[in-house]
Design a protein around this motif. Structure first.
Motif, PDB file in Angstrom:
ATOM      1  N   GLU A   1      34.326  35.038  36.078  1.00 46.26           N
ATOM      2  CA  GLU A   1      34.070  35.983  37.172  1.00 46.26           C
ATOM      3  C   GLU A   1      34.878  35.607  38.410  1.00 46.26           C
ATOM      4  OE1 GLU A   1      29.835  37.272  38.501  1.00 46.26           O
ATOM      5  OE2 GLU A   1      30.478  35.750  39.943  1.00 46.26           O
ATOM      6  N   LYS A   2      34.811  34.336  38.781  1.00 48.45           N
ATOM      7  CA  LYS A   2      35.477  33.876  40.013  1.00 48.45           C
ATOM      8  C   LYS A   2      37.000  34.035  39.909  1.00 48.45           C
ATOM      9  CE  LYS A   2      36.634  29.743  42.687  1.00 48.45           C
ATOM     10  NZ  LYS A   2      36.931  30.500  43.902  1.00 48.45           N
ATOM     11  N   TRP A   3      37.586  33.553  38.818  1.00 47.82           N
ATOM     12  CA  TRP A   3      39.047  33.538  38.737  1.00 47.82           C
ATOM     13  C   TRP A   3      39.630  34.920  38.500  1.00 47.82           C
ATOM     14  CZ3 TRP A   3      42.281  29.892  40.409  1.00 47.82           C
ATOM     15  CH2 TRP A   3      41.684  28.685  40.797  1.00 47.82           C
ATOM     16  N   PHE A   4      38.910  35.770  37.778  1.00 44.11           N
ATOM     17  CA  PHE A   4      39.382  37.153  37.648  1.00 44.11           C
ATOM     18  C   PHE A   4      39.256  37.863  38.997  1.00 44.11           C
ATOM     19  CE2 PHE A   4      38.854  41.662  37.249  1.00 44.11           C
ATOM     20  CZ  PHE A   4      39.928  42.009  36.451  1.00 44.11           C
ATOM     21  N   SER A   5      38.061  37.805  39.594  1.00 44.62           N
ATOM     22  CA  SER A   5      37.790  38.550  40.840  1.00 44.62           C
ATOM     23  C   SER A   5      38.694  38.099  41.981  1.00 44.62           C
ATOM     24  CB  SER A   5      36.325  38.374  41.266  1.00 44.62           C
ATOM     25  OG  SER A   5      35.469  38.845  40.266  1.00 44.62           O
ATOM     26  N   ASP A   6      38.806  36.778  42.180  1.00 39.85           N
ATOM     27  CA  ASP A   6      39.625  36.252  43.282  1.00 39.85           C
ATOM     28  C   ASP A   6      41.082  36.688  43.136  1.00 39.85           C
ATOM     29  OD1 ASP A   6      37.319  35.085  44.151  1.00 39.85           O
ATOM     30  OD2 ASP A   6      38.005  33.001  43.984  1.00 39.85           O
ATOM     31  N   THR A   7      41.610  36.574  41.892  1.00 37.58           N
ATOM     32  CA  THR A   7      43.009  36.936  41.646  1.00 37.58           C
ATOM     33  C   THR A   7      43.215  38.446  41.833  1.00 37.58           C
ATOM     34  OG1 THR A   7      43.082  35.139  40.016  1.00 37.58           O
ATOM     35  CG2 THR A   7      44.923  36.690  39.996  1.00 37.58           C
ATOM     36  N   PHE A   8      42.253  39.229  41.335  1.00 38.29           N
ATOM     37  CA  PHE A   8      42.350  40.687  41.392  1.00 38.29           C
ATOM     38  C   PHE A   8      42.269  41.189  42.837  1.00 38.29           C
ATOM     39  CE2 PHE A   8      40.553  45.047  40.594  1.00 38.29           C
ATOM     40  CZ  PHE A   8      41.592  45.529  39.821  1.00 38.29           C
ATOM     41  N   GLU A   9      41.325  40.632  43.599  1.00 40.04           N
ATOM     42  CA  GLU A   9      41.157  41.066  45.003  1.00 40.04           C
ATOM     43  C   GLU A   9      42.327  40.610  45.875  1.00 40.04           C
ATOM     44  OE1 GLU A   9      36.284  41.464  45.238  1.00 40.04           O
ATOM     45  OE2 GLU A   9      37.181  39.509  45.645  1.00 40.04           O
ATOM     46  N   LYS A  10      42.828  39.416  45.581  1.00 41.39           N
ATOM     47  CA  LYS A  10      43.989  38.897  46.329  1.00 41.39           C
ATOM     48  C   LYS A  10      45.203  39.806  46.141  1.00 41.39           C
ATOM     49  CE  LYS A  10      45.669  34.143  46.953  1.00 41.39           C
ATOM     50  NZ  LYS A  10      45.691  32.869  46.213  1.00 41.39           N
ATOM     51  N   GLY A  11      45.292  40.417  44.962  1.00 43.90           N
ATOM     52  CA  GLY A  11      46.415  41.307  44.657  1.00 43.90           C
ATOM     53  C   GLY A  11      46.188  42.742  45.104  1.00 43.90           C
ATOM     54  N   GLY A  12      45.056  42.996  45.784  1.00 40.95           N
ATOM     55  CA  GLY A  12      44.799  44.337  46.321  1.00 40.95           C
ATOM     56  C   GLY A  12      43.825  45.181  45.520  1.00 40.95           C
ATOM     57  N   GLY A  13      43.267  44.630  44.445  1.00 42.03           N
ATOM     58  CA  GLY A  13      42.295  45.370  43.643  1.00 42.03           C
ATOM     59  C   GLY A  13      40.894  45.299  44.237  1.00 42.03           C
ATOM     60  N   THR A  14      39.997  46.165  43.756  1.00 40.74           N
ATOM     61  CA  THR A  14      38.607  46.196  44.216  1.00 40.74           C
ATOM     62  C   THR A  14      37.669  45.831  43.073  1.00 40.74           C
ATOM     63  OG1 THR A  14      39.122  47.966  45.772  1.00 40.74           O
ATOM     64  CG2 THR A  14      36.793  47.669  45.219  1.00 40.74           C
ATOM     65  N   VAL A  15      36.772  44.876  43.329  1.00 40.10           N
ATOM     66  CA  VAL A  15      35.715  44.566  42.359  1.00 40.10           C
ATOM     67  C   VAL A  15      34.450  45.253  42.869  1.00 40.10           C
ATOM     68  CG1 VAL A  15      34.363  42.769  41.217  1.00 40.10           C
ATOM     69  CG2 VAL A  15      36.798  42.385  41.695  1.00 40.10           C
ATOM     70  N   ALA A  16      34.060  46.353  42.212  1.00 43.91           N
ATOM     71  CA  ALA A  16      32.957  47.183  42.693  1.00 43.91           C
ATOM     72  C   ALA A  16      31.609  46.473  42.542  1.00 43.91           C
ATOM     73  CB  ALA A  16      32.934  48.504  41.935  1.00 43.91           C
ATOM     74  N   GLU A  17      31.463  45.707  41.479  1.00 41.00           N
ATOM     75  CA  GLU A  17      30.190  45.024  41.239  1.00 41.00           C
ATOM     76  C   GLU A  17      30.436  43.826  40.321  1.00 41.00           C
ATOM     77  OE1 GLU A  17      25.572  46.078  39.887  1.00 41.00           O
ATOM     78  OE2 GLU A  17      27.123  47.607  39.667  1.00 41.00           O
ATOM     79  N   LYS A  18      29.693  42.742  40.553  1.00 34.92           N
ATOM     80  CA  LYS A  18      29.760  41.558  39.685  1.00 34.92           C
ATOM     81  C   LYS A  18      28.397  41.399  39.015  1.00 34.92           C
ATOM     82  CE  LYS A  18      32.994  39.267  42.834  1.00 34.92           C
ATOM     83  NZ  LYS A  18      33.201  38.154  43.779  1.00 34.92           N
ATOM     84  N   ILE A  19      28.367  41.580  37.710  1.00 34.25           N
ATOM     85  CA  ILE A  19      27.107  41.546  36.964  1.00 34.25           C
ATOM     86  C   ILE A  19      27.064  40.306  36.080  1.00 34.25           C
ATOM     87  CG2 ILE A  19      25.721  42.752  35.209  1.00 34.25           C
ATOM     88  CD1 ILE A  19      27.069  45.388  36.170  1.00 34.25           C
ATOM     89  N   ARG A  20      25.939  39.598  36.132  1.00 35.65           N
ATOM     90  CA  ARG A  20      25.727  38.446  35.249  1.00 35.65           C
ATOM     91  C   ARG A  20      24.563  38.737  34.311  1.00 35.65           C
ATOM     92  NH1 ARG A  20      26.531  33.227  39.347  1.00 35.65           N
ATOM     93  NH2 ARG A  20      28.614  33.850  40.092  1.00 35.65           N
ATOM     94  N   VAL A  21      24.775  38.472  33.017  1.00 33.13           N
ATOM     95  CA  VAL A  21      23.731  38.753  32.020  1.00 33.13           C
ATOM     96  C   VAL A  21      23.218  37.435  31.444  1.00 33.13           C
ATOM     97  CG1 VAL A  21      24.728  41.004  31.445  1.00 33.13           C
ATOM     98  CG2 VAL A  21      25.395  39.010  30.116  1.00 33.13           C
ATOM     99  N   PRO A  22      21.947  37.396  30.996  1.00 32.49           N
ATOM    100  CA  PRO A  22      21.412  36.152  30.441  1.00 32.49           C
ATOM    101  C   PRO A  22      22.222  35.688  29.230  1.00 32.49           C
ATOM    102  CG  PRO A  22      19.690  37.836  30.634  1.00 32.49           C
ATOM    103  CD  PRO A  22      20.987  38.504  30.927  1.00 32.49           C
ATOM    104  N   LEU A  23      22.375  34.373  29.088  1.00 32.57           N
ATOM    105  CA  LEU A  23      23.133  33.832  27.964  1.00 32.57           C
ATOM    106  C   LEU A  23      22.387  34.062  26.652  1.00 32.57           C
ATOM    107  CD1 LEU A  23      25.467  32.128  26.813  1.00 32.57           C
ATOM    108  CD2 LEU A  23      24.181  30.078  27.421  1.00 32.57           C
ATOM    109  N   LYS A  24      21.064  33.892  26.684  1.00 35.77           N
ATOM    110  CA  LYS A  24      20.287  34.015  25.445  1.00 35.77           C
ATOM    111  C   LYS A  24      19.770  35.436  25.272  1.00 35.77           C
ATOM    112  CE  LYS A  24      19.081  29.233  24.751  1.00 35.77           C
ATOM    113  NZ  LYS A  24      18.139  28.161  24.955  1.00 35.77           N
ATOM    114  N   ASN A  25      19.938  35.965  24.065  1.00 34.05           N
ATOM    115  CA  ASN A  25      19.444  37.303  23.686  1.00 34.05           C
ATOM    116  C   ASN A  25      19.764  38.383  24.731  1.00 34.05           C
ATOM    117  OD1 ASN A  25      18.178  35.968  21.493  1.00 34.05           O
ATOM    118  ND2 ASN A  25      16.491  35.430  22.839  1.00 34.05           N
TER     119      ASN A  25
END
Length: 391
Positions: free
Chosen positions: A177-201
């Protein structure tokens, strides 16, 4: 007056403490700790098969030493990983620990490796900071920043301006999440939402509905190897593909081992990763053919190549040390090592003990009736960006 017996006992005690006893000086035991059962069992199965294939192809003797591979199942439980690491070193006199299917498992073994001065070769887990937890950890898998940052760079160059990220809520997911979002936003892209889902089930459906409502150009996803089939199925069921939302991510989601199960819903997914069974090189064609022959037609994935290269690293280190299997000698030999892997040219960064490798951008396509991650762009010699940023 000190008896000769007590002096002798003291000397023996000191000698035992100074060097872990070897059951047999001519045998080098490699303790491989993997999830062979439970939700991550596909990782264990692939890793073990990769390591065993390397031994089968190169013989079980190197630099005059017999190689003994001992595989233990930790069922993805960190407390079990730690106990097995202690037993492998204490009882089996393992000269190397290898495997570690998830980040918490690699971390559980780190203090054991440090105390015993035994190399811990991480052939699966991919959170960037793992190698910082022991000076004896060396990695032959990859790090999530290594795959996530190039994916963001590709997206920016290919008309993707707005993205939602979905990641499994644990170390590698946070890294992705961090490395995609930081790189994408630095290049002028927009991250509309960052969603985290549980690892189990995980149930992806409600999260995918949020993605649909956000109407991004693409969704960037990281889920651990094994969960990709569920994600893809729900992605299509929720109609995200019909809504024109592209699926991009790290290669875990389109794992070679699972593509046949995922089926046509995977078509068109673009991912960045270090290995595809479709990689076009003579080394990989030979590897895939030998792996499938040895494993009833099972296709190798990136976990298999991590295990295969883990063994390659041990063999080459032993050749360099002329059979000296003491931890510090092996570790010194591993730093800076380079070889041609089925994934392409690789090396071990002597400063960080991380693998340096090509990252490929790939698209799921059908070839001869089967689904493959077909590589179409190469980013050569990628170091782990997390550590590169610190040095």
């Amino acid at each position: 007056m000190i008896s000769r017996f007590s002096l002798l006992a003291a000397a023996l005690g000191a000698a035992l403490l100074a060097a872990p006893a070897r059951a047999d000086d001519n045998t080098v035991t490699i303790g491989m700790i993997l999830p062979m059962t439970g939700p991550q069992a596909s990782t264990g199965k692939q890793e073990r098969a990769g390591a065993e294939l390397y031994i089968q192809q190169h013989g079980d003797t190197v630099a005059g030493k017999k190689i003994a591979l001992v595989v233990k199942d930790d069922a993805s439980a960190a407390d079990v990983t730690k106990r097995l690491a202690e037993e492998l070193i204490g009882n089996d006199h393992a000269a190397v620990l290898m495997g570690f299917g998830l980040t918490p498992l690699a971390l559980a073994a780190a203090p054991v490796a440090t105390e015993a001065k035994v190399p811990e070769i991480v052939t699966a887990a991919a959170t960037a900071m793992i190698t910082e937890k022991s000076p004896y950890i060396v990695r032959t898998s990859f790090t999530l920043p290594q795959a996530s940052a190039p994916m963001a760079e590709w997206a920016l160059k290919n008309g993707i301006k707005k993205v939602v990220t979905i990641v499994a809520d644990y170390g590698p997911g946070v890294d992705a999440e961090k490395w995609f979002s930081d790189t994408f936003e630095k290049g002028g892209g927009t991250v509309a939402e960052k969603i985290r889902v549980p690892l189990k089930n995980p149930d992806f459906a409600p999260f995918l509905q949020r993605v649909k409502d956000d109407a991004p150009d693409a969704v960037f996803v990281f889920v651990p190897s094994g969960q990709g089939a569920v994600f893809m199925k729900e992605f299509v069921e929720r109609g995200l593909d019909k809504a024109g939302i592209k699926l991009i991510g790290t290669g875990d989601v389109t794992d070679d081992d699972l593509l046949a199960d995922i089926g046509d819903s995977a078509l068109g997914a673009v991912t960045a990763h270090h290995y595809s069974a479709d990689h076009d090189s003579p080394e990989n064609k030979a590897f895939v053919a030998a792996f499938e022959k040895a494993n009833n037609g099972m296709r190798p994935n990136f976990m298999a190549v991590g295990g295969y290269d883990g063994m390659a690293l041990v063999y080459q280190a032993l050749e360099k040390t002329k059979g000296d299997a003491s931890g510090d000698a092996l570790l010194a030999a591993m730093k800076g090592m380079s070889w041609m892997s089925p994934r392409g040219p690789v090396s071990i960064d002597p400063e960080t003990r991380e693998i340096v490798q090509n990252i490929y951008v790939r698209k799921v396509e059908k070839k001869d009736g089967a689904l493959y991650n077909v590589e179409f762009a190469t980013i050569p010699d990628v170091k782990d960006p997390y550590k590169a940023a610190k040095h």
